[in-house]
Structures are given as structure tokens and as C-alpha cells.
Design an enzyme around this catalytic site. Structure first.
Site, PDB file in Angstrom:
ATOM      1  N   SER A 503      33.119  32.048  40.049  1.00 39.33           N
ATOM      2  CA  SER A 503      34.466  31.876  39.706  1.00 39.33           C
ATOM      3  C   SER A 503      34.607  31.020  38.469  1.00 39.33           C
ATOM      4  O   SER A 503      35.363  31.410  37.445  1.00 39.33           O
ATOM      5  CB  SER A 503      35.515  31.704  40.718  1.00 39.33           C
ATOM      6  OG  SER A 503      35.179  30.427  41.109  1.00 39.33           O
ATOM      7  N   ASP A 504      34.256  29.757  38.615  1.00 43.07           N
ATOM      8  CA  ASP A 504      34.425  28.603  37.495  1.00 43.07           C
ATOM      9  C   ASP A 504      33.720  29.038  36.263  1.00 43.07           C
ATOM     10  O   ASP A 504      33.952  28.860  34.979  1.00 43.07           O
ATOM     11  CB  ASP A 504      34.461  27.067  37.914  1.00 43.07           C
ATOM     12  CG  ASP A 504      33.014  27.117  38.746  1.00 43.07           C
ATOM     13  OD1 ASP A 504      32.559  28.069  38.658  1.00 43.07           O
ATOM     14  OD2 ASP A 504      33.080  25.934  38.962  1.00 43.07           O
ATOM     15  N   CYS A 505      32.378  29.541  36.477  1.00 41.37           N
ATOM     16  CA  CYS A 505      31.478  30.097  35.457  1.00 41.37           C
ATOM     17  C   CYS A 505      32.328  31.004  34.595  1.00 41.37           C
ATOM     18  O   CYS A 505      32.099  31.482  33.442  1.00 41.37           O
ATOM     19  CB  CYS A 505      30.045  30.304  35.838  1.00 41.37           C
ATOM     20  SG  CYS A 505      29.312  28.989  36.509  1.00 41.37           S
ATOM     21  N   THR A 506      32.781  31.810  35.676  1.00 42.07           N
ATOM     22  CA  THR A 506      33.540  33.089  34.841  1.00 42.07           C
ATOM     23  C   THR A 506      34.790  32.613  34.059  1.00 42.07           C
ATOM     24  O   THR A 506      35.112  33.108  33.050  1.00 42.07           O
ATOM     25  CB  THR A 506      33.968  34.047  35.986  1.00 42.07           C
ATOM     26  OG1 THR A 506      32.847  34.520  36.517  1.00 42.07           O
ATOM     27  CG2 THR A 506      34.921  35.274  35.225  1.00 42.07           C
ATOM     28  N   GLU A 508      35.333  29.561  32.664  1.00 39.86           N
ATOM     29  CA  GLU A 508      34.980  28.919  31.283  1.00 39.86           C
ATOM     30  C   GLU A 508      34.507  29.981  30.409  1.00 39.86           C
ATOM     31  O   GLU A 508      34.583  29.905  29.227  1.00 39.86           O
ATOM     32  CB  GLU A 508      33.918  27.882  31.848  1.00 39.86           C
ATOM     33  CG  GLU A 508      34.397  26.905  32.708  1.00 39.86           C
ATOM     34  CD  GLU A 508      35.547  26.027  32.108  1.00 39.86           C
ATOM     35  OE1 GLU A 508      35.906  26.062  30.953  1.00 39.86           O
ATOM     36  OE2 GLU A 508      36.293  25.491  33.206  1.00 39.86           O
TER      37      GLU A 508
END
EC number: 5.4.99.35
Length: 779
Positions: A503-506, A508
Site C-alpha cells: 500500500s505505501d509503495c503504491t 508513493e
């Protein structure tokens, strides 16, 4: 094979004079067992070139190794110098901008901040790879590499996958990270543990060191630590599993890991799909190997190790009695009594039944087949990278056990180089690479510098990498029946081939694409198509829980009591998926920007998401005003994310008590020199622990500085910001780099992770935001 370390023979030294390691980018070679969805964009592999390097370059590498060795107890993470030396030479980089210093009592002018920033921007731009990403070491745990060596030893491929120079560098890494007491920690900064000491010991012996060999008497010192702390009968459960696989422990000394778990019906609370994906993926191949009671070849070395690792004859060990034993140094999560009762029930009543006729044919064989079906599915959908390094080795071994000459195992071998990293402290195994994660933040830091005209090519290449790295499809076939979530539109932690949405990679990645869409395409390239942005939004919205928080990989929601069944002793919160402050804050920032640029797409859903997510962040605040960081050290990291998320959601110091308390926390923890410095011990202890002697860390300082900028601290008292910026500027090195300091990443509360890129990204970003947001006097 045994290596002489302190005084190489003249002949050996002459042979190695022309030898260098080279990092190769986005290359697949001609291996018929290697394939890619994306032409290997993001792939980073190291090769040993016996002909490369001038005498001066080789001397520089040796000096870096010696410097690390001499300072190994002071700074544990590598400075990742081998790749940096290579890239700076290939780019012909020379820092032409003179350094600046801010004297005591001197104001920071706009020109001073600009000079420091420009030096950092030019230096870090030179470290970009040809495919647009920023390579960097992502390692630190000391249980990553030894199982790979053990697996290759068992399968007979050790010397082909790791020739002599590889083995030399693996040994270097083990020696350089041995603690002063003779043991090895769970990670490079940790106290010694039985798990990693025994694994490192076995690894050294496999690689040819004798019982009294190794640099600084490493083997004997390691063995003494093991024997002084209860012998390997006190290994934690993962260690007992690997020792059983090696033939150094009896399977009857391990708690059961029945593969029948994969046959359970979906209405049960412990159904596989309800488990955290990493937990699921580790115990999938483990249960296969346990169900088979697989044991590797009993070689003369194995027989010797049986004598070296115990204080009694191997045949006399009471395996049943040592099942629940674990060295106190390894215990972070003590097993509750109910869990031991469960293991005892499985051990005494269930497992004997499943291994006898007719159940061994009716149930066990079917369970093993189902387990291998899942292993092959996960392997194929990650192009044989698998979800991470622990799982990679276990799945590779399971494929070999199923068919030693089969294509599945050969495809696994072809992807081993993807995990290997070489630095001045030797060769190590990465978690699986942080290419997209690091690049997403690097791009945002560079964009914050407002120097796009000077680094247009760098930004365009970074933009291209991010666009190419987005996952284009969901997992194959009926992925829900294989316990998988949607992945189309996501970004992974590493590259597209890896395939696992985060989720956080997505968030960013989405943020980068949205920021680039606001810039001239002739400078940074064409913007991403709206449909692909919509796919990313779908991923983020799908991962929000009822409490407003965002899970990392898959939707959370399994009952919390399942954590009582955590079978590991050294991790916490690994059984089910959880929500995370950082993931939630990243998603808020991305969706606020998306809503501004695409106001008509899923407007109500996004507004509901942002409202719930902001409330979740407020609800997770600690009494001292901080937020616990799950992926970085620790409260400084979590607070930076939380303040950024709340500010993006429209909150500010005046209308939000959480922002006021978070700001006070940061102000209260600022050090005398203007920086911030937090010990990794904050993570396992779940309380703020400053670095010893109140030292500062530049990465922590940048996080705190940006957190205070989010809270608009300059409107109240600008002095703390100036003090932080002064430390960042004055700490910059001659070439525009920043020094490597303490480890700054973490996972599962208790294991630290070294993100080598952080020392560049965050000081650069902190100075950039300071220069952009804070009114500074002109000279």
C-alpha cells in the site's frame, strides 16, 4: 576451501590485483530459466570481473574494507561504497561546488541552503542507474544469508552459484559482523542470539573454515558462545527447522508444522487466507519440508558439526524434551501457555495419526500436493523471486526436494543473484531489494529541491522507471482461491517482476506520477494514463479497514487473538495483517493530490477514505504525542508520517490537538546540537529511547525537521528548524554525500533493516523542504 585473511600470500595477492565487483543493471543474460514481465527493469545483480579495475581503484576498495573493519563496532551498517565508487567513476562525477558551513551564531541564508542542497542533488543524481532507479543495499538481518548457503550445500550447487570470490565475500560479511562476545545478533546492531550465531557458525564451516579457523578466531569464538549459552538445543523454532533440514537436529525436536493447514476450510479463523502473507509464505514451504521430514545428505562435515554444536553425544539428546527450549537472548515474544498446549496436542495426538496408514495416504499426501501447488503458484507469479528472501530459500529447497532436476528448481537458481548485494563489508542477502521504495522517495526529494531544470534527465529517467514498474495485472488465474488480493495498478517494494502489491509503495508511486503530471512533458516525459492512476486508487481504497487504517499487503480483519499463535520467538505481530500509521499517512497524501487533479473519480469514496484515515492516525497517537513507526526507527519516523498525513487531510496546529501534541513531542526530543537521534531499541521496547550520549542521526533529524514543517512550526518558533538545518548542512561531506550512521529501518518490531539510500534521500529532502518552505534571508 579455506581463505587466508590477515596476510595473503604474494601469489594470491598478485592473482587478485585485477579483480573487481561490478553492479549490472536491468540485465537478464541468456539464462533459459530466467524471464521477466518488464525486460528486467529494476533488476540489480553483482558480477565478479577478474580483469576490471585500476590499481588505484582496487586500493580504494581495499581501503574501504579496512576502514569498515577497523570501525565495525562503532558503525555497523555499510556505507554501500562499492556501488557508489563504480557509479561515480562511470558518470565521471566530480563535485565542483565548494562546501559550505554555518558558524555558531551565523544565520542560514538562502544562498547557503541552496549551495548545500545543490551539492547533495548533483551527488545523488550521479548515483542513479541507467534504468532510472537508485540502487542501494537493503539488508541487515543476519539470518538471511546462511540458509541460502545451507540450501545450496544440500542441493550440491554451492560452488557453481557461489564460486571462490563469492565465498570469500560471504565470509567477510560474517567476520565483520561478529560481536565482541563471539556471537552474532538477529541483525547487525543487535545483541548476540543463538539463532544467528549457530547459523553463522554452520555457514563458516560449510564455506571451508575449520573448527579453529576464521578471521580473529571467529569459528572458535562462535562455538564458545553457542556452548556457553545452552548449545543449539536452545535454538528458536526457525533455527530448529533449519538444523533438522541439515541433519543437525532431529525433526522430533521441533513443534509440528503440518501441511494439512492448507486443507483447512475457509470458515475456520486460522484459514490460510486470513494469515499475514509473509507468515503464510514462510510456513508453506516449511510445512512441506516438515511433512516430508526431509533431511539433507549426512556428510562428514555434518557428522563433525553434530559433535561441535552440542555438549553431549548427538545420539543422547532428548529431542522431545528440547522442543520448547529457547535461549533467553532470542526471546522477544514468549509463547503463551495456550500455544504450547496447541503444539503439544499436535505433537502427541495429531501428528502421529497423520503419519500412519491410512491417513498418511489419504490426508498427508494430499496436503503435500496442495502445498506444492501453492508454492508453484507463488513462484510463477513472482518470476521465481518469491515474496522475500526467507521464503525464497525455503521454496527453492522444496522445489528441489520435489524434483532435483526439474525446471522449477532451475528457475529458482536463476533468480538467486537478484538477492545478492556486495559492499565494503562483504556479500550479503537482501530482503529482496528496495528499488521502487527508495526511488519513490528519491524523486520526491529531488522535486522538492526545485532544481528540475538542472536535473531534467535524472527526473525523466526516474519517471520512466516508476511508470514501467507499476504492476499491470492481477495474479494469474483464480487468484482469490490461491489466497491472493488484487495487484493491478500497485507498486511493489522492488520491481514489477516481484509482483506483490504494497500500500505505501503504491501511494508513493502514485504520488510521484501525479507530481510529474504537473510538469512539462518535454522535461520529465509523458504523464501516466488516467486509467492506470485509477487502478492505483482502487488498490489503496481496497486496503482500508473499518477503523480507517490502511494495511500493507492485503486487507486486514482477521481476529486479533490469532496473534497468540505466533510461532516465532523473535518477532511480534506476524500472524495476521495489521494497519499501519505510515501506510495510512502515505495514502492520504497521495489521494488528496489525486482528488485535486481528478476531482470526478470516486470522489465520495476518496473523501470517506481520507476522513477515516485521518481519524485512524489521531486514534493511534501515543500519550507522549508521538506515533509508533513500524517500518523505520521509530517514533521519529512514525511522527513524521503522521503529521504529513494529517496536514494533507486539512488538519493544522490550531484545529487539531494531535498535531499540537505531535509537534511538542518532536520539540521535546531535539538534541543539544539541533538534531534528533533515536535508538533502534525504541522499536522492540515500544518507548522512545534516545541514542547513547544523546547523539544525533541525520536521517532522524531530517524526518523530524520535515514533521515540524508539516505542522507549520515556523509560524510559532523558527529556531528549532534553523538548528536542525544547520546540523544537516554542516554534516555534509566534501563530495556532497552524507555520512553513514546508525541503522534506521525495522520490521516486525524487533528486526532492524539497513536502508543504505536513506542517508542521502532524507538529509537532501530535509534541506530542500527547509529551503522551500522557510523564509530565509538573502545574502
Amino acid at each position: 576451501m579455506s581463505f587466508v585473511w590477515v596476510e595473503e600470500s604474494k601469489e594470491c595477492s598478485e592473482q587478485r590485483k585485477g579483480s573487481m565487483w561490478k553492479l549490472k543493471i536491468a540485465q537478464g543474460g541468456k539464462d533459459p530459466y530466467l524471464y521477466s514481465t518488464n525486460n528486467y527493469v529494476g533488476r540489480q545483480t553483482w558480477e565478479f570481473d577478474p580483469e576490471a579495475g585500476t590499481p588505484e581503484e582496487r586500493a580504494e576498495v581495499e581501503a574501504a574494507r579496512l576502514n569498515f573493519y577497523n570501525n565495525r563496532y562503532r558503525v555497523k551498517p555499510s556505507a554501500d561504497l562499492l556501488y557508489r565508487m563504480q557509479f561515480l567513476k562511470e558518470k565521471n562525477f566530480k563535485q565542483t561546488i565548494p562546501p559550505v558551513k554555518v558558524e555558531d551564531g551565523e544565520e542560514i541564508t538562502y544562498e547557503t541552503a541552496t549551495t548545500a542542497l545543490k551539492r547533495a542533488v548533483h551527488f545523488y543524481s550521479a548515483l542513479q542507474a541507467s534504468d532510472g532507479h537508485w540502487p542501494a543495499e537493503n539488508s541487515g538481518p543476519l539470518f538471511f544469508l546462511p540458509p541460502l548457503v545451507m540450501c545450496l550445500y544440500i542441493t550440491g550447487h554451492l560452488n557453481t552459484v557461489f564460486p571462490a570470490e563469492h565465498q570469500r565475500e560471504i565470509l567477510r560479511y560474517i567476520y565483520y559482523h561478529q560481536n565482541e562476545d563471539g556471537g552474532w545478533g538477529l541483525h547487525i546492531e543487535g545483541h548476540s542470539t543463538m539463532f544467528c550465531t549457530a547459523l553463522s557458525y554452520i555457514c563458516m564451516r560449510i564455506l571451508g573454515e575449520g573448527p579453529d579457523g576464521g578471521l580473529d578466531n571467529a569459528v572458535a569464538r562462535g562455538r564458545k558462545w553457542i556452548l556457553d549459552h545452552g548449545t543449539v538445543t536452545a535454538m528458536p523454532s526457525w533455527g530448529k527447522t533449519w538444523l533438522s533440514i541439515m541433519g543437525l537436529f532431529d525433526w522430533s525436536g521441533s513443534n509440528p508444522m503440518p501441511p494439512e493447514f492448507w486443507l483447512l476450510p475457509s470458515f475456520l479463523p486460522m484459514y490460510p487466507a486470513k494469515m499475514w502473507c509473509y507468515c503464510r509464505m514462510v510456513y508453506m514451504p516449511m510445512s512441506y519440508l516438515y511433512g516430508k521430514r526431509f533431511v539433507g545428505p549426512i556428510t562428514p562435515l555434518i557428522l563433525q558439526l553434530r559433535e561441535e554444536l552440542y555438549d553431549q553425544p548427538y545420539e543422547q539428546v532428548n529431542w522431545k524434551q528440547v522442543r520448547h527450549e529457547c535461549a533467553k537472548e532470542d526471546i522477544y515474544y514468549p509463547h503463551p501457555k495456550i500455544q504450547d498446549l496447541l503444539w503439544d496436542t499436535l505433537y502427541i495426538a495429531i501428528e502421529p495419526l497423520l503419519t500412519r496408514w491410512p491417513f498418511n495416504k489419504l490426508v498427508r499426501e494430499r496436503a503435500l500436493q496442495r502445498t506444492m501447488k501453492h508454492i508453484h503458484y507463488e513462484d510463477e507469479n513472482s518470476r521465481y523471486i518469491t515474496i522475500g528472501c526467507v521464503e525464497k530459500v525455503l521454496c527453492m529447497l522444496a522445489c528441489w526436494v520435489e524434483d532435483p532436476n526439474g525446471d522449477y528448481f532451475k528457475k529458482h537458481l536463476a533468480r538467486v543473484p537478484d538477492y545478492i548485494w556486495v559492499a565494503e563489508d562483504g556479500m550479503k542477502m537482501q530482503s529482496f531489494g528496495s528499488q521502487q521504495w527508495d526511488t519513490g522517495f528519491a524523486i520526491q526529494a529531488l522535486l522538492a529541491s526545485n532544481m528540475s531544470d538542472e536535473i531534467g534527465e535524472t527526473l525523466a529517467k526516474g519517471h520512466d522507471f516508476v511508470k514501467k514498474s507499476q504492476v499491470k495485472d492481477n495474479p494469474s488465474g483464480d487468484f482469490k482461491s490461491m489466497h491472493r488480493h488484487i495487484s493491478k495498478g500497485s507498486w511493489t517494494f522492488s520491481d514489477q517482476d516481484h509482483g506483490w502489491q504494497v500500500s505505501d509503495c503504491t501511494a508513493e508511486g502514485l504520488k510521484c506520477c501525479l507530481l510529474f503530471s504537473l510538469m512539462p512533458p518535454e522535461l520529465v516525459g509523458e504523464k501516466m494514463e488516467p486509467e492506470r492512476l485509477y487502478d492505483s486508487v482502487n488498490i489503496l481504497l481496497s486496503l482500508q479497514s473499518k477503523n480507517g487504517g490502511l494495511a500493507a499487503w492485503e486487507p486486514a480483519g482477521a481476529p486479533e487473538w490469532l496473534e497468540l499463535l505466533n510461532p516465532t520467538e523473535f518477532f511480534a505481530d506476524i500472524v495476521i495483517e495489521h494497519e499501519y500509521v505510515e501506510c495510512t499517512a502515505s495514502a492520504i497524501q497521495a489521494l488528496v493530490l489525486f482528488k485535486k487533479l481528478y476531482p470526478g473519480h470516486r470522489k465520495k469514496d476518496i473523501e470517506t477514505f481520507i476522513k477515516g484515515a485521518a481519524q485512524y492516525i489521531e486514534d493511534r497517537q501515543m500519550p507522549d504525542g508521538s506515533w509508533y513507526g513500524s517500518w523505520g526507527v521509530c517514533f521519529t519516523y512514525g511522527t513524521w508520517f503522521a503529521l504529513g498525513g494529517l496536514a494533507a487531510a486539512g488538519k493544522n496546529y490550531d484545529n487539531c490537538a494531535a498535531i499540537r501534541k505531535g509537534t511538542e513531542f518532536l520539540l521535546n526530543t531535539q538534541c543539544e546540537n539541533g538534531g534528533w537521534g533515536e535508538s533502534y531499541r525504541s522499536c522492540p521496547e515500544k518507548r522512545y529511547v534516545p541514542l547513547e550520549e544523546n547523539k544525533s542521526n541525520l536521517v532522524h533529524t531530517a524526518w523530524a525537521l520535515m514533521g515540524l514543517i508539516h505542522s507549520r512550526q515556523a509560524e510559532r518558533d523558527i529556531t528549532p528548524l534553523h538548528r536542525a538545518a544547520k546540523l544537516l548542512i554542516n554534516s555534509q561531506l566534501e563530495n556532497g554525500d552524507f555520512p553513514q550512521q546508525e541503522i534506521t529501518g525495522v520490521f516486525m518490531k524487533n528486526c532492524m533493516q539497513h536502508y543504505a539510500a536513506y542517508r542521502n534521500i532524507y538529509p537532501l529532502w530535509g534541506i530542500a523542504e527547509y529551503r522551500k518552505q522557510i523564509p530565509l534571508p538573502l545574502r
